[in-house]
Design a protein around this motif. Structure first.
Motif, PDB file in Angstrom:
ATOM      1  N   TYR A 430       0.845  -1.211   0.000  1.00  0.00           N
ATOM      2  CA  TYR A 430       0.000   0.000   0.000  1.00  0.00           C
ATOM      3  C   TYR A 430       0.877   1.257   0.000  1.00  0.00           C
ATOM      4  CZ  TYR A 430      -3.586   3.253   1.767  1.00  0.00           C
ATOM      5  OH  TYR A 430      -4.440   4.311   1.954  1.00  0.00           O
ATOM      6  N   LYS A 431       1.904   1.272   0.849  1.00  0.00           N
ATOM      7  CA  LYS A 431       2.790   2.436   0.923  1.00  0.00           C
ATOM      8  C   LYS A 431       3.616   2.579  -0.352  1.00  0.00           C
ATOM      9  CE  LYS A 431       4.615   1.324   4.935  1.00  0.00           C
ATOM     10  NZ  LYS A 431       5.408   1.389   6.191  1.00  0.00           N
ATOM     11  N   GLY A 432       4.014   1.449  -0.945  1.00  0.00           N
ATOM     12  CA  GLY A 432       4.798   1.514  -2.170  1.00  0.00           C
ATOM     13  C   GLY A 432       4.009   2.129  -3.313  1.00  0.00           C
ATOM     14  N   VAL A 433       2.732   1.750  -3.456  1.00  0.00           N
ATOM     15  CA  VAL A 433       1.882   2.323  -4.514  1.00  0.00           C
ATOM     16  C   VAL A 433       1.682   3.812  -4.278  1.00  0.00           C
ATOM     17  CG1 VAL A 433      -0.398   2.259  -5.569  1.00  0.00           C
ATOM     18  CG2 VAL A 433       0.744   0.117  -4.922  1.00  0.00           C
ATOM     19  N   TYR A 434       1.462   4.178  -3.036  1.00  0.00           N
ATOM     20  CA  TYR A 434       1.257   5.590  -2.721  1.00  0.00           C
ATOM     21  C   TYR A 434       2.531   6.400  -2.937  1.00  0.00           C
ATOM     22  CZ  TYR A 434      -3.522   6.175  -1.085  1.00  0.00           C
ATOM     23  OH  TYR A 434      -4.882   6.312  -1.042  1.00  0.00           O
ATOM     24  N   ALA A 435       3.684   5.799  -2.699  1.00  0.00           N
ATOM     25  CA  ALA A 435       4.939   6.509  -2.946  1.00  0.00           C
ATOM     26  C   ALA A 435       5.067   6.848  -4.432  1.00  0.00           C
ATOM     27  CB  ALA A 435       6.117   5.658  -2.484  1.00  0.00           C
ATOM     28  N   VAL A 436       4.723   5.887  -5.282  1.00  0.00           N
ATOM     29  CA  VAL A 436       4.760   6.151  -6.720  1.00  0.00           C
ATOM     30  C   VAL A 436       3.745   7.238  -7.089  1.00  0.00           C
ATOM     31  CG1 VAL A 436       4.382   5.157  -9.005  1.00  0.00           C
ATOM     32  CG2 VAL A 436       5.558   3.820  -7.237  1.00  0.00           C
ATOM     33  N   ALA A 437       2.557   7.166  -6.519  1.00  0.00           N
ATOM     34  CA  ALA A 437       1.515   8.155  -6.824  1.00  0.00           C
ATOM     35  C   ALA A 437       1.941   9.554  -6.423  1.00  0.00           C
ATOM     36  CB  ALA A 437       0.212   7.759  -6.125  1.00  0.00           C
ATOM     37  N   HIS A 438       2.546   9.691  -5.245  1.00  0.00           N
ATOM     38  CA  HIS A 438       3.009  11.018  -4.810  1.00  0.00           C
ATOM     39  C   HIS A 438       4.113  11.534  -5.728  1.00  0.00           C
ATOM     40  CE1 HIS A 438       0.990  12.043  -0.989  1.00  0.00           C
ATOM     41  NE2 HIS A 438       0.829  10.726  -0.853  1.00  0.00           N
ATOM     42  N   ALA A 439       5.001  10.651  -6.171  1.00  0.00           N
ATOM     43  CA  ALA A 439       6.057  11.083  -7.090  1.00  0.00           C
ATOM     44  C   ALA A 439       5.459  11.523  -8.420  1.00  0.00           C
ATOM     45  CB  ALA A 439       7.056   9.936  -7.293  1.00  0.00           C
ATOM     46  N   LEU A 440       4.490  10.763  -8.942  1.00  0.00           N
ATOM     47  CA  LEU A 440       3.820  11.164 -10.191  1.00  0.00           C
ATOM     48  C   LEU A 440       3.101  12.489 -10.037  1.00  0.00           C
ATOM     49  CD1 LEU A 440       2.316   7.692 -11.210  1.00  0.00           C
ATOM     50  CD2 LEU A 440       4.249   8.855 -12.280  1.00  0.00           C
ATOM     51  N   HIS A 441       2.466  12.670  -8.895  1.00  0.00           N
ATOM     52  CA  HIS A 441       1.765  13.917  -8.620  1.00  0.00           C
ATOM     53  C   HIS A 441       2.742  15.095  -8.647  1.00  0.00           C
ATOM     54  CE1 HIS A 441      -1.609  16.247  -6.921  1.00  0.00           C
ATOM     55  NE2 HIS A 441      -0.669  16.894  -6.245  1.00  0.00           N
ATOM     56  N   ASN A 442       3.910  14.923  -8.065  1.00  0.00           N
ATOM     57  CA  ASN A 442       4.908  15.998  -8.052  1.00  0.00           C
ATOM     58  C   ASN A 442       5.448  16.278  -9.442  1.00  0.00           C
ATOM     59  OD1 ASN A 442       4.637  16.154  -5.284  1.00  0.00           O
ATOM     60  ND2 ASN A 442       6.398  14.813  -4.861  1.00  0.00           N
ATOM     61  N   ILE A 443       5.603  15.219 -10.239  1.00  0.00           N
ATOM     62  CA  ILE A 443       6.100  15.416 -11.608  1.00  0.00           C
ATOM     63  C   ILE A 443       5.075  16.193 -12.445  1.00  0.00           C
ATOM     64  CG2 ILE A 443       6.672  14.217 -13.758  1.00  0.00           C
ATOM     65  CD1 ILE A 443       8.030  12.097 -12.125  1.00  0.00           C
ATOM     66  N   PRO A 457      12.877  16.610 -12.558  1.00  0.00           N
ATOM     67  CA  PRO A 457      13.545  15.373 -12.134  1.00  0.00           C
ATOM     68  C   PRO A 457      12.749  14.156 -12.543  1.00  0.00           C
ATOM     69  CG  PRO A 457      13.472  16.973 -10.338  1.00  0.00           C
ATOM     70  CD  PRO A 457      12.579  17.499 -11.430  1.00  0.00           C
ATOM     71  N   SER A 458      13.448  13.047 -12.639  1.00  0.00           N
ATOM     72  CA  SER A 458      12.803  11.797 -13.024  1.00  0.00           C
ATOM     73  C   SER A 458      11.929  11.289 -11.877  1.00  0.00           C
ATOM     74  CB  SER A 458      13.854  10.741 -13.375  1.00  0.00           C
ATOM     75  OG  SER A 458      14.591  10.391 -12.210  1.00  0.00           O
ATOM     76  N   ILE A 459      11.122  10.305 -12.204  1.00  0.00           N
ATOM     77  CA  ILE A 459      10.233   9.741 -11.184  1.00  0.00           C
ATOM     78  C   ILE A 459      11.032   9.084 -10.065  1.00  0.00           C
ATOM     79  CG2 ILE A 459       9.989   7.589 -12.496  1.00  0.00           C
ATOM     80  CD1 ILE A 459       7.166   7.347 -11.322  1.00  0.00           C
ATOM     81  N   LEU A 460      12.181   8.483 -10.427  1.00  0.00           N
ATOM     82  CA  LEU A 460      13.018   7.858  -9.406  1.00  0.00           C
ATOM     83  C   LEU A 460      13.549   8.900  -8.429  1.00  0.00           C
ATOM     84  CD1 LEU A 460      14.518   5.427  -8.227  1.00  0.00           C
ATOM     85  CD2 LEU A 460      16.346   5.843  -9.896  1.00  0.00           C
ATOM     86  N   GLN A 461      13.984  10.032  -8.956  1.00  0.00           N
ATOM     87  CA  GLN A 461      14.486  11.106  -8.094  1.00  0.00           C
ATOM     88  C   GLN A 461      13.392  11.653  -7.184  1.00  0.00           C
ATOM     89  OE1 GLN A 461      15.972  13.535 -11.325  1.00  0.00           O
ATOM     90  NE2 GLN A 461      18.097  12.951 -10.890  1.00  0.00           N
ATOM     91  N   HIS A 462      12.196  11.736  -7.722  1.00  0.00           N
ATOM     92  CA  HIS A 462      11.085  12.223  -6.911  1.00  0.00           C
ATOM     93  C   HIS A 462      10.744  11.232  -5.794  1.00  0.00           C
ATOM     94  CE1 HIS A 462       9.617  15.997  -8.537  1.00  0.00           C
ATOM     95  NE2 HIS A 462       9.928  15.569  -9.772  1.00  0.00           N
ATOM     96  N   ILE A 463      10.769   9.945  -6.109  1.00  0.00           N
ATOM     97  CA  ILE A 463      10.440   8.949  -5.082  1.00  0.00           C
ATOM     98  C   ILE A 463      11.462   8.987  -3.940  1.00  0.00           C
ATOM     99  CG2 ILE A 463      10.245   6.474  -4.621  1.00  0.00           C
ATOM    100  CD1 ILE A 463       9.086   6.103  -7.374  1.00  0.00           C
TER     101      ILE A 463
END
Length: 860
Positions: A430-443, A457-463
């Motif tokens: 659950y936390k892993g999916v949300y981490a990706v979602a927050h990074a996408l939101h920031n991008i 920054p890339s999605i990896l950098q955002h995560i």
């Protein structure tokens, strides 16, 4: 509406990556192809090259889970014996369809649904997913990873014509095990596609040089392994065995544990590896090793698959009585606990990620309508496995006569699916999916607010930079290695009365009624030291008692400490006690006897002096100069009394007094005897015609002679005391456990000069007395003086070797004995014959009788 192609084409393009990474990727694919050739095709419904679960969306997330873990050519050689019914049921669910992984996938679905329904996170953007079944195969995992990166097409191109197609997914959730994650992260790492695992704990995955895009929501085994080592140390277990899964998870986890254990003084008696596909002979070998071992604690760094296989065989061999320390993979697995019907793992203790709760997740998982409406073969297989039935179109009466209706009641089923004890694992997904979602939101926000010239920054950098809290208040963030903060609960398996094992979470571990003991050697108690046994680990040692004079006051001491000079070890060798001070005291028998002899001699001398004083006018007293007789008696009294100065604890004054008093009083005594001898000899020589001897050896000359001889000794004593006087001395060498208090001579030259001078006068006295022994006299005193000098010289000649060879206080006793013996010799030989005549033969005490016929008269 933005799409993944339009938003992330720049960050995920392969165009400039292939030339430098093509060779490394080719090698990896070559390894995967060989691995795939050895591994059979995964048993599953549908096309294994297509996702098991999928849904379109603006942005696609990848999922990789081992929905199946059985292979079509696998021979379960460890199941050569009949399986109990409970294990058979477990096998149907566990070995063919992995319900645990299915529920992990449901947790990912729940998170995606929740995000898609959110108005705050990714508004207007829908998340889709593609979830593949890796079947626990590294080769299949690599194949799936390539499919996810390339839009379900594994494309091979030459360096001249690089692939320009963007990645199909923006991030991957999974895999469960460490070894597949390492392979996948190696493939996708050069392209910086984030991969977030919920349960891969191998510490090696923290290496960002090898796995730059790997992240996880579970702590690294680096912390778990070290924590397990400290847990073992907490209970005092220093002799343990270890069983590990033969993969990166088990091998690297136990390696870190071993390293930390060695630093904490813990030794491994054995460390064996196992994998679920190993033959039965390998399991039997492990059982034989455990039975032959002396350690009672076993570290089980195993996956739950491998633990289940081993547990079955351990039960058949009744391998009870061991304390298990478990890794997070199986220690919190309720199905493993239910399998333990023979209580092999009772009291097992280990670490697991903290207890968690995700609101709405349990209801989502148990929603029958959602399961039925999915119309997916994976859900169909799950349903059939869960209720042990078959849907009508798939029903096989030969195998299973029961028909599935699709309306079975989940609330009445108690099995792995309805068990929510694995909620912490689901929370990690659950936390892993949300981490990706927050990074996408920031991008997305970055793309909206930044100009085209500024690259977001890339999605990896955002995560790696995100920080947020879930709706339950859990903090989510990653360190520079892509790891979360390490937090654990301590788990202890407690069997209930009904035989079911409870898995409570505790903070302070004091749950055991009796903590088992597992040491190679018992702790060395105080008073001993450890000596390592040759050829064995450092935890195996013998306890050797400390030598005399040495102690150890702690448990498991490696050395014994020598006591200070004034102290000695006690009987137990654990404490230094003050040494007993030894000296010739008045209280002990020898000192008391010598004191009594000294006082007795003093009384005898005083008695003789009183007799002589009473009969001082009689001829026998007046003969040979009565003045010298009284002086001799006085000096003898001092000789008897000076022996008392040798008894008692030596002090600075007593040491100087005893030797000086001894030297002066004995010289005075011998001088008087020498004077009396010379009087006798000179008296007879004076009777010759023309002799003038008596004139030169009258009373005055006699007094001067005694004074001169004594003065010489006095001068030598003064010089001795001035240059290097005697002093009290603590002798530690004479006895190991005692201190001998004695008087050091200061300078031996002074002592032997004083003693030698006494000897010289004694020899002169003996010579004169010997020459006068045949002089005509009815009472020839020279004969008695000769006898006394013989005794005196014999005593002091034998004194020298006896004094040198006697230890401690006995040398003092020898010196006192010599003083008393020589004093008694003089007193008895010279004065007792006269006292005999005075008291018992008064008729012989006349001048006529004393002179004898023709005898000259002695001067008075």
């Amino acid at each position: 509406m933005p799409t993944s192609d339009s938003v992330f084409t720049d960050s995920m393009s392969f165009t400039q990556k292939w030339p430098e990474l093509g060779w490394a990727l080719f090698q990896l694919l070559l390894v995967a192809s060989f691995s795939q050739a050895k591994e059979p095709v995964c048993i599953q419904r549908g096309d294994p090259d297509n996702p098991q679960l999928s849904r379109d969306g603006d942005i696609i997330l990848g999922g990789m889970f081992s929905f199946h873990s059985s292979w079509n050519d696998r021979k379960d050689t460890y199941m050569q014996k009949p399986l109990p019914l409970q294990y058979e049921k477990k096998s149907i669910i566990f070995l063919f369809f992995n319900s645990r992984e299915f529920r992990v996938a449901q947790a990912m679905l729940f998170a995606i649904e929740e995000i898609n329904n959110s108005t705050d996170l990714l508004p207007g953007v829908s998340l889709g997913y593609k979830m593949y079944d890796t079947c626990g195969s590294i080769a299949q995992s690599i194949k799936v990873a390539l499919a996810l990166m390339n839009g379900n097409q594994i494309i091979f191109t030459a360096p001249e014509a690089p692939c320009t197609k963007p990645a199909q997914v923006q991030a991957i959730i999974g895999e469960t095990s460490s070894s597949p994650c390492m392979a996948i992260a190696t493939v996708i790492g050069p392209f910086y596609i984030p991969m977030i695992s919920h349960l891969a704990t191998c510490a090696c995955l923290s290496d960002k040089t090898k796995y730059p895009s790997f992240l996880r929501t579970i702590p690294s085994d680096y912390y778990q392994s070290r924590a397990l080592a400290h847990l073992v140390k907490h209970f005092g277990w220093t002799w343990v065995g270890a069983i590990r899964t033969n993969d990166d998870y088990g091998n690297k986890g136990i390696a870190t544990f071993t390293e930390t254990a060695q630093q904490l003084g813990i030794c491994l008696e054995y460390s064996v590896s196992f994998f679920r596909t190993d033959p039965y002979e390998k399991i039997q070998k492990i059982i034989d090793i455990i039975k032959a071992s002396t350690s009672k604690v076993i570290i089980g760094f195993l996956s739950h698959f491998d633990m289940d296989v081993l547990l079955h065989e351990f039960s058949l061999n009744n391998l009870t009585g061991y304390q298990w320390i478990g890794s997070e993979s199986w220690i919190f697995d309720s199905q493993t606990a239910k399998m333990d019907i023979h209580h092999i793992l009772d009291g097992a203790i280990g670490l697991y990620i903290p207890k968690a709760h995700v609101t709405g997740l349990q209801e989502f998982m148990l929603n029958v309508k959602l399961l039925n409406s999915s119309n997916n073969e994976l859900f169909t297989e799950f349903w059939e496995t869960l209720f042990n039935c078959k849907f009508k179109e798939l029903k096989s009466t030969a195998e299973n006569p029961r028909e599935c209706t699709g309306h079975e009641d989940l609330t009445g089923v108690e099995n792995i699916f309805t068990d929510m004890s694995l909620m912490p694992m689901f929370n990690n997904v659950y936390k892993g999916v949300y981490a990706v979602a927050h990074a996408l939101h920031n991008i997305l926000n970055c793309n909206k607010t930044s100009s085209r010239s500024i690259k977001c920054p890339s999605i990896l950098q955002h995560i790696l930079k995100i920080y947020f809290k879930t709706k339950e208040g859990d903090e989510v963030y990653f360190d520079e290695n892509g790891d979360p903060a390490a937090k654990y609960d301590i788990i202890n398996w407690q069997p209930r009365k009904n035989g079911i094992v409870d898995l409570p979470m505790v903070i302070i571990v004091h749950l055991f009624i009796q903590v088992p003991v597992s040491v190679c050697s018992e702790k060395c108690p105080p008073g001993t030291r450890k000596v390592l046994q040759k050829g064995r680990p450092v935890c195996c040692y013998d306890c050797i008692r400390c030598a005399e004079g040495e102690i150890s006051n702690i448990t498991d001491s490696v050395t014994c400490l020598r006591c200070p000079p004034e102290f000695w070890s006690n009987e137990r060798r654990d404490t230094c006690i003050k040494k007993e001070a030894v000296f010739l005291s008045y209280e002990e028998i020898m000192g008391a006897l010598l004191t009594a002899a000294s006082l007795f001699g003093t009384c005898m001398t005083t008695g003789v002096a009183l007799i002589f004083f009473k009969y001082r006018t009689t001829p026998i007293v007046r003969a040979n100069n009565s003045e010298l007789s009284f002086l001799l008696l006085f000096s003898l009294t001092l000789c008897f009394l000076c022996s008392l100065t040798f008894i008692g604890q030596p002090s600075e004054w007593s040491c100087m007094l005893r030797h000086v008093a001894f030297g002066i009083t004995f010289v005075l005594c011998i001088s008087c005897v020498l004077g009396k001898t010379m009087v006798v000899l000179m008296a007879f020589r004076a009777t010759r015609p023309g002799s003038n001897v008596q004139k030169w050896f009258g009373p005055t000359q006699q007094r001067l002679c005694v004074t001169s001889f004594t003065l010489i000794q006095l001068i030598m004593c003064i010089i001795w005391l001035t240059v290097s006087p005697p002093f009290p001395f603590k002798n530690f060498k004479e006895f190991k456990d005692k201190i001998t208090l004695e008087c050091a001579l200061g300078t031996s030259l002074g002592y032997w000069a004083v003693l030698g001078y006494i000897g010289l006068l004694s020899v002169l006295c003996f010579i004169f007395a010997f020459l006068a022994r045949k002089l005509p006299d009815n009472f020839n005193e020279a004969k008695f003086i000769t006898f006394s000098m013989l005794i005196f010289c014999a005593v002091w000649i034998t004194f020298i070797p006896a004094y040198v060879s006697s230890p401690g206080k006995f040398s003092v006793a020898v010196e006192i004995f010599a003083i008393l013996a020589s004093s008694f010799g003089l007193l008895i030989c010279i004065f007792f014959p006269k006292c005999y005549i005075i008291l018992l033969k008064p008729e012989r005490n006349t001048k006529k009788n004393m002179m004898g016929k023709g005898a000259p008269r002695s001067p008075s």
